[in-house]
Design an enzyme around this catalytic site. Structure first.
Site, short mmCIF file in Angstrom:
data_model
loop_
_atom_site.label_atom_id
_atom_site.label_comp_id
_atom_site.label_asym_id
_atom_site.label_seq_id
_atom_site.Cartn_x
_atom_site.Cartn_y
_atom_site.Cartn_z
N SER A 90 0.96 -1.20 -0.07
CA SER A 90 0.10 0.09 -0.03
C SER A 90 0.95 1.20 0.08
CB SER A 90 -0.98 -0.05 1.13
OG SER A 90 -1.79 1.00 1.14
N HIS A 201 -8.53 0.63 1.38
CA HIS A 201 -8.51 -0.20 0.60
C HIS A 201 -9.90 -0.87 0.24
CE1 HIS A 201 -4.48 0.38 -0.56
NE2 HIS A 201 -3.98 -0.06 1.01
#
Length: 316
Positions: A90, A201
């Site tokens: 990420s 996410h």
């Protein structure tokens, strides 16, 4: 050896990360420059005396700066280190983009700082969380998540970290109900609440995604010096499509385990170096490919040990 570099994501931060590395002139200069660019006192945030690392808007620029600073030290001290590819979990993708020179340092730090603010804003709108699901029955959990969504529940698969771990995210109440269901029906070995500020996410971060769309429009991306594998597409980033992918990345699942598999299969890595606090990514990598030789660098001791072993000719 052919190394895959792995950069830590949000959640790996710890009090004091990078502070002892300030004794290195290159590292300290990077922290000072990033502080000016972000308009944050990154050393103070790294020290975490006032719990600064609990806030997304502070964690993200600090963690990327620490990771990037360590990589720049490696480049200086081991210029011939055979790096075959990079991946970040990420947020760690931004450290990889800086390290591979896909992103200009000045522009990149400012972009990360704004990304963190956008995500902080979304995190404060709805109480949301993440939960790690260990040794999941993936098919059964996907079916369960689909059923919950049809009932109006806001729960999603946020991360596919390795064959042995996924992460669920969503509105906190819905995640807690899901955890109980998973444990009761034995859909996984264990479910663990994660201490995070939001369900990253997942669609709960669509507003941040929209802001990133605008923010990324004028960012210049270069072709990377070393391949960087996207969490979103499981393919190498390229200069043309990076903006669109980074926009999507905020609100769709990550695929870190598949990225490691890509590096093994396509870049022929046989070793990894995890840069940043902790050893979480190393554990994921070993779950993907048991034969990998693994290293991690999170502090000055780790760094000096790695440099000494390489300079003495170990594991070449």
């Amino acid at each position: 050896m052919r190394y895959g570099i792995m950069f830590s994501g949000q959640g790996a931060q710890r009090s004091g990360m990078g502070v002892e590395l300030m004794a290195d002139s290159l590292f300290s200069r990077i922290v000072e420059e990033a502080s000016e660019l972000s308009q944050l006192d990154l050393l103070q945030i790294m020290q975490n005396d006032h719990k600064e690392l609990t806030k997304t808007e502070y964690v993200q620029p600090a963690l990327v700066t620490v990771s990037y600073g360590i990589y720049r030290m490696l480049q200086r001290d081991l210029p011939e280190l055979p790096v075959a590819g990079m991946v970040g979990l990420s947020l760690g993708e931004y450290a990889a983009m800086l390290a591979s020179q896909m992103l200009d340092f000045n522009e990149g730090i400012q972009l990360i700082t704004d990304r963190a603010k956008y995500m902080q804003s979304d995190a404060e709108k709805v109480t949301s969380t993440l939960a790690a699901i260990l040794d999941p029955n993936l098919g059964a959990i996907k079916q369960f998540v689909d059923e919950q969504q049809k009932k109006g529940k806001q729960i999603y698969i946020a991360n596919f970290n390795s064959p042995r771990q996924i992460v669920l995210g969503g509105v906190s109440d819905d995640v807690h109900v899901a955890i109980k269901k998973i444990e009761t029906e034995k859909l996984a070995k264990r479910a663990v609440n994660l201490e995070v500020s939001g369900a990253f996410h997942t669609p709960l971060f669509n507003e941040a995604r929209k802001k990133m769309h605008q923010r990324l429009m004028n960012i210049k991306f270069n072709q990377p010096l070393v391949p960087v594998i996207s969490n979103t597409t499981i393919q190498p980033f390229n200069a043309k499509d990076s903006a669109a992918i980074l926009e999507r990345q905020l609100a769709v699942p990550t695929h870190f385990g598949a990225d490691i598999r890509y590096l093994v299969n396509h870049q022929q890595i046989d070793a990894t170096i995890e840069i940043g606090p902790g050893k979480t990514l190393t554990r994921f990598a070993k779950q993907v490919e048991k034969g990998l030789t693994t290293f991690h660098i999170s502090n000055l001791h780790d760094y000096e040990k790695f440099i000494e072993e390489r300079q003495n000719g170990a594991n070449k």
